[in-house]
Enzyme design. Sequence first.
Site: not given
Ligand code: F6R
Length: 600
Positions: A75, A27, A499, A595, A476, A99-100, A483, A2, A480
């Site tokens: 939050w 936040r 294989h 995002k 993963e 906050n916490g 992307e 928060c 990373k």
């Molecule tokens: C990769 C990334 C995306 C999300 C995906 C799902 O760094 O951010 O692959 O993980 O779009 O998003 P959420 O988790 O918001 O459903």
Amino acid sequence: MCGIVGYIGKNDTTKFLLDGLKELEYRGYDSAGIAVLGDKKIDVFKALGKLHNLEEKVNTSSSKDYELGIGHTRWATHGQPTELNAHPHLGEYSYVVHNGIIENYKELKEELINLGHKFVSQTDTEVIVHLFENYNNKLNDTTKAFHSTIERLEGAFSILLITKAEPTKIFFFKHGSPLIVAKGNDENEVLFASSDAPLIGLANDVVYLEDGVGGIATTEGIEFFNNNYSWSTLPTSKQFAQKNGFRFFMEKEIYEQSDVVVDCMLGRLSDNEILFDEIDKSLIDGINEIKICACGTSYHSGLTASYLFERLSKIKCNVEIASEFRYKDPLLTKDTLFVVISQSGETADTLEALKMAKVAGLKTLVICNVDNSSMTRTADATILTRAGIEKGVASTKAFTTQTIVLWMLALYFGKAKNVLTNDKLSEELHALREVPKSLIIDDNMHEKTKRLSKRYLHGHGFFFIGRDVFFPLALEGALKLKEISYLHAEGYPAGEMKHGPIALADPELFTIALMPQNLLYDKIKSNVEELSARDSTICSISPLDFDLSDDFIKINETDHYMLEFFEMLIALQLLSMEISVRLGNDVDMPRNLAKSVTVE
Ligand code: F6R
């Protein structure tokens, strides 16, 4: 998770509070509120959702001058995002923002109810203000009452409290969650905020409070309860402040992981069990299978969890990419617990998969970072990951907290089903408690990834390889890298290379090998040897030296593979980021990505 602000002085109190909350809105923005004191009266304004709702409320209903005030943007952790649960919280004559998390709030609440206190919210925070008034009513001394209150609280908290019993003071305390107190640019002005941004331009001298430090502020100055504080100078750039001095949000978020897993585990780890207030043990009754659905990084945490559920809870678990699941006419049976994982709670494919499971009558659970999102509103049960807002498009701390929640859930189900011995459970709990330490970033490791990054800017591709949970981690790591660097990378199960993909091996094929000491070390070692024999360039990440590596990132020796998992995760995130930096890419906003993917 928060944000909090506070103000005493001659300038416009509500303006400082609202502007400050706007800076902290990232936040959390389930709800926001302020309590402002003038002429010995306290006015309170609260609104659900984004801050402009609160601004509108304040601007239409108040033109009064106030002498001091406190504010909060929320939050949700305990209790739904409702106006009643929004801060500031009231006793009879005092208000608090916090906050916490107060871990022992249930015991305190019960005690206070027995003493006749009336509670109106579901939050942990409300106990603070009642506790304060309980002591003040007895002692008739606000300072002693504040001290007695603090002594009773367990967990993490930064607190601002105002009271009609002492209408010229703001009481403050910090333990675990951040809090800054500042001398304002104007004389006799004291400002508070849970991070730098609201203070920039309005103050120069600040104290970043240490744990266990509190005090009382008035227009006469600040009285600290002990000497464990020092003044420093505030940075002058807002962007810099929001990123806490890091170059990118992604970097800041990588560094935050150690702290956010503490938030994620708060109140959920006891001496000998896992506690999830938000779900009931009966969730697992009649369940013979768990099906996980998610996208991208969240899918990778789901895949990691599938190993943990089968290993620790002895429940069959399968994981599907949500966009695939939706159109395959899946067979859904009512003995399946349907789990979706999502940082945003808005990803279209995952949300649709969740709706399909609901229509089929399955029990549903979402692991999510955003309360009041479409998924948390749809699923039967929600566990929040408490990672705080993730700004970098490349997900980092969301993955970490999702994986922690899922690991805890595997133990929770294991215990509920009686398939975990006490020794095994305490071994796992011990490892969980060590995770924050394994996520603290060692300067040498960051420096190493910076130096190595220059050798990985070309070639015809990367293979990230691992076994067991290190396979999803390899996926993963590859995601990373691709992307944010736009280089081709694949994650692969190490044992599967022979294989087919091994045909690609040559010095221009970069293999990032995840070689944990505590899980299948000899197996992965022989897989890497096979690649080395074909002259692939190998960068291994391991606690154990490995002669055949061209490059080596050393992690600490530990006694649990999940601790190796999280330390390797940090190495992978940093390596991707440093490669992206060298290539001159926009780390926080990589091309073609968004995002939150709310379209199919
Ligand atoms: C990769 C990334 C995306 C999300 C995906 C799902 O760094 O951010 O692959 O993980 O779009 O998003 P959420 O988790 O918001 O459903």
